[in-house]
Design an enzyme around this catalytic site. Structure first.
Site, PDB file in Angstrom:
ATOM      1  CB  CYS A  62      17.915 100.902  18.928  1.00  0.00           C
ATOM      2  SG  CYS A  62      16.226 100.977  19.509  1.00  0.00           S
ATOM      3  CB  THR A 104       0.733  81.504  10.787  1.00  0.00           C
ATOM      4  OG1 THR A 104       0.623  80.484   9.804  1.00  0.00           O
ATOM      5  CG2 THR A 104      -0.427  81.424  11.755  1.00  0.00           C
ATOM      6  CG  ASN A 139      15.776 106.659  18.263  1.00  0.00           C
ATOM      7  OD1 ASN A 139      16.089 107.377  17.322  1.00  0.00           O
ATOM      8  ND2 ASN A 139      16.583 105.721  18.722  1.00  0.00           N
ATOM      9  CD  GLN A 183      10.908 106.027  20.581  1.00  0.00           C
ATOM     10  OE1 GLN A 183      10.177 106.301  21.516  1.00  0.00           O
ATOM     11  NE2 GLN A 183      11.808 105.052  20.643  1.00  0.00           N
TER      12      GLN A 183
END
Lengths: 444, 430
Positions: A376, A281, A165, A223
């Protein structure tokens, strides 16, 4: 269909809005936004409900699963929706480690993985697993021969980031596959020798559930997806992590490809959704948006790879030619093959003498958005572990900048960015570089 | 626990009593701040009464001791207050005061000395005393809680004098509450009893206030606030002397980040909790720094930067009617804070520059920063505008003449005007 933002994307601010931080996240495509909004508004049933509303939601989810699986040439039944790349990676690593604990306790990965992988491996190390991290060369490539040496009879998983990345290095996936296949055959032979009798374990992809011999291969394709062609069977991958928001989809959703026959221990226990692999869910609107984004990405892929490559070549070429001292971090250009290459949408360059952060803020003021190393790593000012692993000097790491494109990036945007970068570099170097203008020099 | 007596919070302010004719003014300002805290944290219907050089916050019926303690805790950040704590008031009656003494001490023991007295395990009912005592005797591995009674009688119509009160109430407590022992020299718990015309006050807990003078009694100063550890402490010390605070922060975007600004805003929020409000001026210093960096000798960068900061600050201060600046400088901490350096910097300003930390060590400053709640914020790692462009060899003993010589080549007037003109102002309230 050519990738355009279409109507409604008209810019009104006087500043340009050049977004070259697509490795951090991408702008959702208008068609994706429309899909998410429509689904959220109309298809609000729970896919597990046996009534009409539930069935409708289940149908939407199924369609999304088909679209995502098509992007990597998988079967829909092999796609498990997650909350994103980080969850996919955590599930792959911890899920395999715990499900295959009786087959060994050793995992192999690389020094330049995303923190989602590295921190998960740290946790597994705390739980008693043994971890080997492969070194990389100056361009960020692992050596397949080293990978082969690292594999032990107890190795259960090899986890590799397809496209890094920060610098965009694409690993030699063909050779990695060969190493893994060889290791599986040896492992199967070894285990047959120790446990003679009816063949319990078969190598390769043949056979039903529970029949796959380790070591398994996990690819972090967060990526790479949508930027380079990924066919999971051709790559010999057992698990592949994907994220929607890196391909113009919504945030908070991703997927884990789990090859038929691979067991994992689920991270989420509960109502047994996603074939029991990921309870909770389903996020139907986000999955639908992911499906739409995957469909667009698959559609663009043949043309986009070339266009991204020319964007990258233009940006790298101009910066190296026009800004004195600029250095490329990571592989130079070249088509991505099964022997590796450079991701077409990521370029990492250092301007030594200009702190990366300062440049990012300077360009931000001009409506141009790039990144230092990796967005990140949040707000921590730690030096990039990727560039460190590549042996870059401190000055080079401090001055590193990452430009990342999407299929929506234009050549004009590349030129605007390079023009602004060159001007800012010249000015900032006067201020922060070696002070040559001081009238007295080092007279004190 | 409800009490049958009136609950109050007793607020003591020491220094104010010395202020002669100014005293009503100081008391008014103090009451204003106390009222803010009462409105924010106290029970509705609390009345503030001032008498005998103290404030009594009379709490509505049904208020618990814990609520009174919380309100007193809120007053610990009000300058001028020496101490505050929960109290009860009884009629002028010996029986009442005896019972109230038991209740006050029991409540205190249950909260602050759990396990140290036989009372902590029982529900403090009058009938349970004897049994509580036996239980306490068994389950008492710890030392008894030492106490004393300190009575004071100003209402002479009450028949018992202070010595007699001390004796009788002390004996009553010893008899009724297990796990107590008298220590008149270093007691852990002091029960204060004040016999006054309107009733008898009893209290045992006093939360220390910050002391100093009430905010707003001393005018306003402008603090150069960097984001480091020192300058917020300097600002706090000035607020403690009754001053209101304006802060001036210099940023050098894009060389400094948005995070450094957030840091300074967070510091102002903390300071505002003490001083009621702080108004922050945010000044872009980038262009001035560039001018210095490009044209001035490197080793004088810091001296010149600081002189420019003083000039800008002075203009902002004077425009707001503020007569003095404050900095967090202390002598000799860093090269730029030598006496010579301070002199060379000071010369750029015509208003006085106050330096409340001048004689403190880093450890002393850090201790205050921790106490007042700014340390953690100051310790965040983002750069401020003084840490970039740092010369490799700064002059430790610059002279005014050198600074003047260097400034002759700088074209800074326009840049200073622009910095003042474009400053942003943000107000932070407690």
């Amino acid at each position: 269909m050519p990738p355009t933002l279409g109507p409604g994307s008209k810019r009104e601010s006087p500043l340009p809005d050049v977004y070259l931080d697509n490795a951090a996240t991408t702008r959702p495509h208008p068609a994706v936004i429309e899909t998410v909004a429509e689904t959220m508004e109309r298809v609000y049933g729970n896919p597990s409900s046996p009534h009409g509303k539930g069935n409708e939601a289940a149908r939407i989810l199924k369609a999304a699963r088909e679209r995502v699986s098509a992007l990597i040439d998988a079967s829909p039944g092999e796609i498990c929706f997650t909350s994103g790349g980080t969850e996919s990676i955590n599930t792959a690593l911890k899920g395999v480690a715990h499900a295959y604990r009786n087959r060994g306790n050793h995992l192999v990965s690389t020094r330049i993985e995303h923190p989602a992988t590295l921190r998960t491996l740290d946790q597994l190390a705390e739980d008693g697993f043994e971890i080997t991290l492969l070194e990389v060369d100056g361009e960020g490539f692992i050596d397949p021969a080293r990978l082969q040496e690292s594999i032990r009879p107890t190795t259960i998983l090899v986890s590799i980031v397809v496209a890094n990345n920060e610098v965009g290095t694409v690993q030699p996936l063909g050779e990695i596959r060969q190493v893994l296949e060889k290791a599986r055959h040896e492992r199967a032979r070894y285990e047959r020798a120790r446990h003679p009798g009816p063949a319990r374990i078969s190598a390769g992809s043949a056979g039903g559930r529970g029949s796959v011999a380790p070591p398994l291969l996990h690819l972090d394709a967060v990526q790479a997806a949508g930027k380079i062609p990924l066919r999971v069977r051709e790559l010999g991958a057992d698990l592949v992590s994907l994220s929607a928001h890196k391909i113009n989809g919504p945030k908070g959703t991703g997927a884990l490809y789990i090859r038929e026959g691979i067991r994992i221990r689920p991270m989420m226990a509960g109502g047994g959704q996603e074939e029991g692999l990921r309870s909770g869910t389903e996020n139907v609107p986000a999955a639908a948006g992911f499906g739409k984004a995957a469909e667009l990405a698959a559609e663009w892929l043949p043309g986009a790879a070339g266009r991204l490559e020319s964007c990258r070549a233009r940006l790298v070429g101009r910066i190296l030619a026009e800004i004195p001292g600029a250095i490329l971090n990571g592989p130079s250009a070249g088509r991505v093959t099964l022997s590796g290459g450079a991701a077409p949408h990521i370029a990492n360059l250092s301007l030594p003498g200009v702190p990366g952060e300062v440049m990012v803020r300077t360009l931000s003021e001009q409506g141009i958005f790039i990144s230092t190393g990796s967005a990140c790593s949040t707000r921590k000012p730690d030096p990039s572990h990727v560039l460190q692993a590549m042996g870059c000097s401190g000055e080079r790491i401090k001055g590193a900048l990452r430009f990342s494109f999407s299929p929506l990036t234009t050549m004009e945007e590349i030129d605007l960015a390079v023009d602004a970068l060159a001007a800012a570099a010249a000015e900032l170097r006067l201020l922060t570089g070696t002070p040559t203008l001081s009238k007295r020099g080092a007279s004190s | 626990m409800n009490s049958r007596w009136e609950r109050l919070v007793l607020v003591r302010y020491g220094e104010l009593a010395l202020k002669g004719k100014n005293r009503p003014f100081f008391e008014r300002e103090l009451k204003r701040r106390v009222k803010d805290v009462v409105v924010a944290r106290g029970p509705a219907g609390t009345a503030i009464r001032e008498t005998h050089g103290r404030l009594y916050l009379e709490l509505p019926a049904g208020t618990t001791r814990q609520e009174a303690v919380n309100l007193a805790g809120g007053l610990q950040k009000v300058f001028g207050i020496v101490g505050a704590g929960p109290a009860v008031r009884t009629p002028l009656d010996e029986g009442e005061v005896m019972q109230a003494a038991l209740e006050v001490v029991r409540e205190h023991l249950a909260l602050d000395f759990p396990g140290r007295s036989g009372e902590s395990g029982t529900k403090g009912g009058a009938g349970g005393d004897v049994q509580g005592g036996t239980e306490g005797a068994h389950a008492r591995p710890l030392k008894p809680v030492t106490f004393k009674v300190r009575a004071h009688r100003t209402e002479k119509r009450f028949p018992l004098d202070s010595l007699e009160l001390n004796r009788r109430i002390g004996a009553h407590l010893l008899e009724r509450i297990p796990g107590l022992a008298v220590d008149v020299h270093r007691p852990e718990l002091v029960l204060s009893i004040e016999v006054r015309k309107e009733g008898i006050y009893l209290y045992s807990l006093d939360l220390p206030g910050p002391g100093g003078l009430p905010t707003g009694t001393g005018g306003r100063v402008a603090l150069l606030l960097s984001g480091g550890i020192d300058s917020p402490v300097a600002g706090w010390m000035m607020m403690k002397r009754g001053l209101r605070l304006s802060a001036i922060h210099f940023h050098s975007y894009p060389f400094t980040s948005e995070r450094s600004r957030e840091k300074v805003e967070d510091l102002c929020r903390v300071l505002a909790q003490w001083g009621g409000s702080v108004d922050l001026h945010i000044v872009s210093f980038t262009e001035v720094q560039k001018e210095i960096r490009l044209k001035a000798p490197e080793e004088l960068t810091i001296t010149l930067m600081r002189r420019m900061m003083l000039r800008i600050s002075e203009r902002i201060a004077l425009a707001a009617g503020i007569p003095a600046l404050v900095t967090g400088e202390s002598l000799g901490q860093v090269a730029s804070q030598t006496l010579e350096s301070l002199v060379a910097i000071q010369e750029a300003a015509s208003v006085p520059v106050l330096r409340p930390l001048i004689g403190l060590d880093k450890t002393e400053i850090t201790a205050i920063a921790r106490r007042i709640g700014t340390f953690e914020i100051s310790n965040r790692p983002y750069e401020d505008c003084c840490t970039i462009f740092v010369p490799r060899h700064p002059r430790t003993r610059p002279t005014v003449e050198e600074a003047h010589a260097a400034e002759t080549v700088l074209e800074f007037e326009g840049l200073l005007d622009e910095a003042v003109r474009s400053a942003e102002r943000v107000e932070f309230k407690a």
